[in-house]
Scaffold this motif. Structure first.
Motif, PDB file in Angstrom:
ATOM      1  N   LYS A 124       0.797  -1.230   0.000  1.00 38.59           N
ATOM      2  CA  LYS A 124       0.000   0.000   0.000  1.00 38.59           C
ATOM      3  C   LYS A 124       0.834   1.287   0.000  1.00 38.59           C
ATOM      4  O   LYS A 124       0.400   2.285  -0.543  1.00 38.59           O
ATOM      5  CB  LYS A 124      -1.009   0.001   1.156  1.00 38.59           C
ATOM      6  CG  LYS A 124      -0.382   0.088   2.522  1.00 38.59           C
ATOM      7  CD  LYS A 124      -1.445   0.149   3.615  1.00 38.59           C
ATOM      8  CE  LYS A 124      -0.753   0.375   4.946  1.00 38.59           C
ATOM      9  NZ  LYS A 124      -1.632   0.155   6.081  1.00 38.59           N
ATOM     10  N   ASP A 125       2.037   1.247   0.568  1.00 38.40           N
ATOM     11  CA  ASP A 125       2.847   2.485   0.570  1.00 38.40           C
ATOM     12  C   ASP A 125       4.078   2.361  -0.334  1.00 38.40           C
ATOM     13  O   ASP A 125       5.044   3.091  -0.183  1.00 38.40           O
ATOM     14  CB  ASP A 125       3.260   2.832   2.008  1.00 38.40           C
ATOM     15  CG  ASP A 125       4.007   1.693   2.686  1.00 38.40           C
ATOM     16  OD1 ASP A 125       4.207   0.640   2.016  1.00 38.40           O
ATOM     17  OD2 ASP A 125       4.378   1.833   3.860  1.00 38.40           O
ATOM     18  N   LYS A 126       4.035   1.425  -1.279  1.00 37.32           N
ATOM     19  CA  LYS A 126       5.211   1.198  -2.124  1.00 37.32           C
ATOM     20  C   LYS A 126       5.152   1.966  -3.453  1.00 37.32           C
ATOM     21  O   LYS A 126       6.099   1.933  -4.228  1.00 37.32           O
ATOM     22  CB  LYS A 126       5.390  -0.298  -2.417  1.00 37.32           C
ATOM     23  CG  LYS A 126       5.596  -1.163  -1.175  1.00 37.32           C
ATOM     24  CD  LYS A 126       6.907  -0.835  -0.475  1.00 37.32           C
ATOM     25  CE  LYS A 126       7.187  -1.773   0.694  1.00 37.32           C
ATOM     26  NZ  LYS A 126       6.307  -1.537   1.874  1.00 37.32           N
ATOM     27  N   ASP A 127       4.031   2.633  -3.730  1.00 33.57           N
ATOM     28  CA  ASP A 127       3.882   3.375  -4.990  1.00 33.57           C
ATOM     29  C   ASP A 127       4.255   2.557  -6.217  1.00 33.57           C
ATOM     30  O   ASP A 127       5.002   3.024  -7.091  1.00 33.57           O
ATOM     31  CB  ASP A 127       4.740   4.657  -4.962  1.00 33.57           C
ATOM     32  CG  ASP A 127       4.133   5.708  -4.063  1.00 33.57           C
ATOM     33  OD1 ASP A 127       2.891   5.832  -4.058  1.00 33.57           O
ATOM     34  OD2 ASP A 127       4.902   6.386  -3.339  1.00 33.57           O
ATOM     35  N   ALA A 128       3.721   1.360  -6.293  1.00 34.15           N
ATOM     36  CA  ALA A 128       4.002   0.523  -7.464  1.00 34.15           C
ATOM     37  C   ALA A 128       3.345   1.128  -8.696  1.00 34.15           C
ATOM     38  O   ALA A 128       2.209   1.593  -8.631  1.00 34.15           O
ATOM     39  CB  ALA A 128       3.469  -0.889  -7.231  1.00 34.15           C
ATOM     40  N   ASP A 129       4.079   1.151  -9.819  1.00 32.95           N
ATOM     41  CA  ASP A 129       3.487   1.588 -11.083  1.00 32.95           C
ATOM     42  C   ASP A 129       2.785   0.426 -11.762  1.00 32.95           C
ATOM     43  O   ASP A 129       1.767   0.583 -12.431  1.00 32.95           O
ATOM     44  CB  ASP A 129       4.580   2.121 -12.026  1.00 32.95           C
ATOM     45  CG  ASP A 129       5.278   3.319 -11.431  1.00 32.95           C
ATOM     46  OD1 ASP A 129       4.590   4.321 -11.179  1.00 32.95           O
ATOM     47  OD2 ASP A 129       6.509   3.236 -11.192  1.00 32.95           O
ATOM     48  N   LEU A 130       3.400  -0.747 -11.614  1.00 27.76           N
ATOM     49  CA  LEU A 130       2.886  -1.917 -12.309  1.00 27.76           C
ATOM     50  C   LEU A 130       3.072  -3.136 -11.411  1.00 27.76           C
ATOM     51  O   LEU A 130       4.172  -3.365 -10.885  1.00 27.76           O
ATOM     52  CB  LEU A 130       3.664  -2.102 -13.628  1.00 27.76           C
ATOM     53  CG  LEU A 130       3.269  -3.285 -14.502  1.00 27.76           C
ATOM     54  CD1 LEU A 130       1.843  -3.126 -15.039  1.00 27.76           C
ATOM     55  CD2 LEU A 130       4.248  -3.418 -15.679  1.00 27.76           C
ATOM     56  N   ILE A 131       1.991  -3.885 -11.219  1.00 30.27           N
ATOM     57  CA  ILE A 131       2.072  -5.135 -10.469  1.00 30.27           C
ATOM     58  C   ILE A 131       1.644  -6.238 -11.425  1.00 30.27           C
ATOM     59  O   ILE A 131       0.606  -6.132 -12.072  1.00 30.27           O
ATOM     60  CB  ILE A 131       1.137  -5.108  -9.239  1.00 30.27           C
ATOM     61  CG1 ILE A 131       1.478  -3.920  -8.337  1.00 30.27           C
ATOM     62  CG2 ILE A 131       1.231  -6.423  -8.456  1.00 30.27           C
ATOM     63  CD1 ILE A 131       0.431  -3.628  -7.268  1.00 30.27           C
ATOM     64  N   ILE A 132       2.481  -7.270 -11.546  1.00 28.38           N
ATOM     65  CA  ILE A 132       2.144  -8.374 -12.450  1.00 28.38           C
ATOM     66  C   ILE A 132       2.029  -9.648 -11.634  1.00 28.38           C
ATOM     67  O   ILE A 132       2.908  -9.963 -10.828  1.00 28.38           O
ATOM     68  CB  ILE A 132       3.207  -8.550 -13.564  1.00 28.38           C
ATOM     69  CG1 ILE A 132       3.574  -7.183 -14.170  1.00 28.38           C
ATOM     70  CG2 ILE A 132       2.700  -9.495 -14.644  1.00 28.38           C
ATOM     71  CD1 ILE A 132       4.561  -7.268 -15.325  1.00 28.38           C
ATOM     72  N   ALA A 133       0.944 -10.376 -11.841  1.00 32.37           N
ATOM     73  CA  ALA A 133       0.748 -11.661 -11.176  1.00 32.37           C
ATOM     74  C   ALA A 133       0.377 -12.683 -12.227  1.00 32.37           C
ATOM     75  O   ALA A 133       0.064 -12.332 -13.364  1.00 32.37           O
ATOM     76  CB  ALA A 133      -0.364 -11.540 -10.140  1.00 32.37           C
ATOM     77  N   GLY A 134       0.414 -13.956 -11.863  1.00 32.64           N
ATOM     78  CA  GLY A 134      -0.110 -14.984 -12.759  1.00 32.64           C
ATOM     79  C   GLY A 134      -1.622 -14.907 -12.723  1.00 32.64           C
ATOM     80  O   GLY A 134      -2.198 -14.459 -11.731  1.00 32.64           O
ATOM     81  N   ASN A 135      -2.300 -15.346 -13.782  1.00 32.50           N
ATOM     82  CA  ASN A 135      -3.765 -15.222 -13.752  1.00 32.50           C
ATOM     83  C   ASN A 135      -4.390 -16.262 -12.848  1.00 32.50           C
ATOM     84  O   ASN A 135      -5.511 -16.108 -12.376  1.00 32.50           O
ATOM     85  CB  ASN A 135      -4.349 -15.205 -15.165  1.00 32.50           C
ATOM     86  CG  ASN A 135      -4.737 -16.574 -15.675  1.00 32.50           C
ATOM     87  OD1 ASN A 135      -5.742 -17.128 -15.268  1.00 32.50           O
ATOM     88  ND2 ASN A 135      -3.921 -17.133 -16.564  1.00 32.50           N
ATOM     89  N   VAL A 136      -3.643 -17.319 -12.562  1.00 29.42           N
ATOM     90  CA  VAL A 136      -4.159 -18.358 -11.680  1.00 29.42           C
ATOM     91  C   VAL A 136      -2.966 -19.153 -11.175  1.00 29.42           C
ATOM     92  O   VAL A 136      -1.925 -19.202 -11.830  1.00 29.42           O
ATOM     93  CB  VAL A 136      -5.165 -19.245 -12.464  1.00 29.42           C
ATOM     94  CG1 VAL A 136      -4.478 -20.137 -13.467  1.00 29.42           C
ATOM     95  CG2 VAL A 136      -6.056 -20.052 -11.554  1.00 29.42           C
ATOM     96  N   ALA A 137      -3.077 -19.720  -9.978  1.00 29.98           N
ATOM     97  CA  ALA A 137      -2.034 -20.636  -9.509  1.00 29.98           C
ATOM     98  C   ALA A 137      -2.509 -22.038  -9.818  1.00 29.98           C
ATOM     99  O   ALA A 137      -3.690 -22.340  -9.658  1.00 29.98           O
ATOM    100  CB  ALA A 137      -1.807 -20.462  -8.013  1.00 29.98           C
ATOM    101  N   ILE A 138      -1.592 -22.893 -10.267  1.00 31.44           N
ATOM    102  CA  ILE A 138      -2.026 -24.204 -10.717  1.00 31.44           C
ATOM    103  C   ILE A 138      -2.371 -25.131  -9.556  1.00 31.44           C
ATOM    104  O   ILE A 138      -2.857 -26.221  -9.770  1.00 31.44           O
ATOM    105  CB  ILE A 138      -0.984 -24.869 -11.643  1.00 31.44           C
ATOM    106  CG1 ILE A 138       0.353 -24.992 -10.916  1.00 31.44           C
ATOM    107  CG2 ILE A 138      -0.829 -24.096 -12.929  1.00 31.44           C
ATOM    108  CD1 ILE A 138       1.296 -25.939 -11.605  1.00 31.44           C
ATOM    109  N   ASP A 139      -2.146 -24.705  -8.320  1.00 32.84           N
ATOM    110  CA  ASP A 139      -2.578 -25.552  -7.198  1.00 32.84           C
ATOM    111  C   ASP A 139      -4.010 -25.207  -6.767  1.00 32.84           C
ATOM    112  O   ASP A 139      -4.938 -25.952  -7.005  1.00 32.84           O
ATOM    113  CB  ASP A 139      -1.577 -25.496  -6.029  1.00 32.84           C
ATOM    114  CG  ASP A 139      -1.165 -24.088  -5.629  1.00 32.84           C
ATOM    115  OD1 ASP A 139      -1.752 -23.119  -6.130  1.00 32.84           O
ATOM    116  OD2 ASP A 139      -0.253 -23.967  -4.794  1.00 32.84           O
ATOM    117  N   GLY A 140      -4.177 -24.025  -6.150  1.00 37.70           N
ATOM    118  CA  GLY A 140      -5.511 -23.640  -5.663  1.00 37.70           C
ATOM    119  C   GLY A 140      -6.470 -23.328  -6.797  1.00 37.70           C
ATOM    120  O   GLY A 140      -7.658 -23.624  -6.744  1.00 37.70           O
ATOM    121  N   GLY A 141      -5.950 -22.688  -7.836  1.00 37.18           N
ATOM    122  CA  GLY A 141      -6.719 -22.488  -9.052  1.00 37.18           C
ATOM    123  C   GLY A 141      -7.883 -21.509  -8.960  1.00 37.18           C
ATOM    124  O   GLY A 141      -8.780 -21.558  -9.784  1.00 37.18           O
ATOM    125  N   SER A 142      -7.885 -20.596  -7.985  1.00 37.21           N
ATOM    126  CA  SER A 142      -9.044 -19.719  -7.889  1.00 37.21           C
ATOM    127  C   SER A 142      -8.880 -18.423  -8.684  1.00 37.21           C
ATOM    128  O   SER A 142      -9.850 -17.816  -9.098  1.00 37.21           O
ATOM    129  CB  SER A 142      -9.346 -19.394  -6.430  1.00 37.21           C
ATOM    130  OG  SER A 142      -8.440 -18.428  -5.962  1.00 37.21           O
TER     131      SER A 142
END
Lengths: 327, 257
Positions: free
Chosen positions: B106-124
């Motif tokens: 919240k206080d890191k001033d990220a310009d861009l955050i990239i995540a995977g669209n899903v994790a292959i274990d939990g898959g949610s």
């Protein structure tokens, strides 16, 4: 205790998707006699309301707005939250579709609620309901419960049986007007690539090709067969990596996880990652030259043979079948 | 540009799953960076190489996740952060994970955050969009292309096979779909350098979070294997006979066509 449940109906090219009716069936199980209210969002959706009622919704609330013509998370969350505030439901059911996957976490976050995604089966009813969902892309399953508060689930298309359509049912249809502002994303363009509009996740029949298909052209007979059966074409990672087809068709642990009524694996050997994506299909057919191929272990029916010979023959046989008068 | 990639340690896709007493057995299993998060790391590195800035990889989990973070550093990320919840939380769900990650960001001033669209274990596939919502920033899921020009971003997202081109602006969270890029293998010099790159480890306390703040809203009550499938039928005879038998079986016996 009976619950009031909100479901979201999803339309594609002016028609309700089947998953919409499946959310109503899931909501009925959860509601234990409470009210199931269907929400329809779009630029013109009121004409779809009656069908939601015929499939079991008790009431329908529509929100129509030009900004809802195409899905964006900002516009849809504003409209859905307005309906939520009006209805204050005990539970929400959405389809685990591209739209549902994108929208549901945002809503759950706004509502500070849990979210049980990609449910394939509901056991028990009402407060005692337990939700079964695949993990590790279907290599295992988990049973999940809400710990209280708002119950929010998304259901995987093609797994929960819709209720029978009853054209004599009637229900109240009301509209809600919502201000939709501050949209941060603009959809500049949409390129339709999916086969004939039959989406892989919802397709009842999938014809999937692997490395054995050998070329982009090799997929043409598969497309013809899919067309005849009203299905969609999928692919293994091998076929996508070899550029025979687009990655959007990939089925497997990376790629789409599908559960059609009929899955025909053509020239697919059956790597564990691929099997995770399709082994929960209801009926599996394997066509492969190699009798030792893994895919035969999960297949209900197998043909050991050359796909370039078998698939065209199948096309002819299916044509004969479809051409013959219904028995 | 200040770029974050969210990374989860998951079972290798080659692994068979073994369930014992309602839990997945982890003994002896190989672990990897969740494949979709690998696309996220690769994209973060490419964006940094083109526009300058810094890539931080962030993971939530136990001490073991350090290995996957080192791999991401070896690929080319600049720094790593591990939020270690091993001692504090017995169970967590997507609500908990998103809350913890967003508290950190919240206080890191990220310009861009990239995540995977899903994790292959939990898959949610929930954590990315949930984090964006908690941070009050926009998100685009399942992207296959990303172009950044100043503070504008043009993305292509995969929507059940269709491609949607989206125009939006930073700050932004995106989730990676297959086809976004081809993740690189860590090079030997990369692996050597990664050992010296900063890896910060935090606990809930460091984020001023109590266990109650992140208590899961859902509970897994059982884990089980799918029912074993009975062996199928391999047809015999002339190919043409097999094909007509198959079509007949699908029509009359299985009733699926």
């Amino acid at each position: 205790m009976s619950k009031n449940v909100l479901v979201l109906g999803e339309a594609r090219e002016g028609e309700l998707r089947n998953v919409s009716f499946e959310t109503i069936a899931a909501a009925k199980t959860i509601s234990e006699g409470g009210t199931v209210t269907a929400v329809l969002l779009g630029d013109s959706v009121e004409n779809l309301a009656q069908e939601m009622v015929q499939y079991g919704a008790d009431r329908v609330v529509t929100v129509e707005h030009p900004h809802l013509k195409q899905y964006t998370s900002d516009a849809y969350s504003q409209a859905f939250m307005a309906v939520y505030e009006q209805e204050k439901p005990d539970a929400i059911v959405l389809g685990h579709t591209a739209l549902g996957k994108d929208l549901s976490p945002k809503l759950a976050s706004k509502l500070s609620s849990g979210l049980i995604s990609d449910v394939t089966k509901i056991e028990g009813e009402g407060d005692a309901a337990e939700f079964i969902r695949p993990i590790y892309s279907g290599k295992a399953f988990e049973k999940v419960q809400s710990k209280g508060g708002l119950l929010f689930i998304t259901i995987r298309p093609n797994n929960i049986e819709p209720l029978a359509k009853d054209e004599s049912r009637s229900g109240d249809v009301s509209s809600l007007s919502v201000d939709i502002t501050n949209l941060r994303s603009v959809i500049a363009n949409v390129v339709r690539k999916s086969t004939e509009g039959v989406d892989l996740s919802e397709a009842k029949v999938i014809i999937a090709g692997g490395r054995g298909v050998k070329s982009e052209d090799g997929f043409k007979p598969l497309e013809e067969l899919a067309h005849l059966l009203g299905g969609a074409v999928g692919a293994s990672r091998g076929a996508c990596d070899a550029d025979y087809c687009d990655y959007s068709l990939q089925i497997g642990q990376t790629g789409k996880v599908v559960t059609p009524d009929l899955y025909i694996a053509v020239g697919i050997s059956g790597a564990i990652q691929h099997m995770a994506g399709m082994s929960n299909s209801k009926v599996i057919v394997a066509i492969n030259k190699d009798p030792e191929a893994n895919i035969f272990k999960v297949a209900d029916y197998g043909i050991v043979g050359d796909l370039f010979e078998v698939v065209p023959m199948m096309i002819e046989e299916v044509k004969k079948l479809k051409g013959s008068p219904a028995v | 540009m200040n770029i974050y990639a969210l990374v989860k340690r998951t079972f290798d896709t080659e692994e068979k799953i073994v369930v014992k007493n309602g839990a997945i057995q982890e003994d002896g299993a190989e672990f990897i960076i969740n494949p979709y998060d690998e696309y996220a790391v690769e994209e973060a590195i490419q964006v940094r190489d083109e526009h300058g800035g810094e890539v931080t990889v962030l993971s939530l989990g136990g001490e073991d996740a350090e290995k996957q973070l080192r791999t991401a550093l070896a690929m080319g990320a600049d720094k790593a952060v591990l939020i270690n919840t091993e001692d504090d939380l017995d169970e967590m769900d997507e609500f908990s994970a998103a809350k913890i990650i967003s508290e950190y960001l919240k206080d890191k001033d990220a310009d861009l955050i990239i995540a995977g669209n899903v994790a292959i274990d939990g898959g949610s596939g929930q954590v990315g969009p949930r984090v964006a919502e908690l941070l009050g920033i926009n998100y685009v899921t399942t992207i296959t292309d990303l172009k950044i020009d100043g503070t504008s971003a043009t993305l292509v997202r995969d929507v059940e096979g269709d491609s949607e081109t989206i125009e939006t602006s930073l700050p932004l969270l995106v989730t990676a779909q297959q086809g976004l890029n081809e993740p690189r293998y860590p090079s030997l010099p990369g692996i050597m350098k990664a050992k010296k790159k900063p890896l910060e480890e935090l606990e809930l306390d460091d984020l001023d979070l109590d266990e109650e703040d992140v208590e899961a809203k859902t509970k897994t009550i059982d884990i089980f294997m799918p029912p074993e499938k009975a062996a199928g039928r391999v047809l015999e005879g002339d190919i043409s006979d097999q094909v007509s038998e198959l079509v007949n079986l699908l029509n009359k016996e299985a009733k699926v066509i």
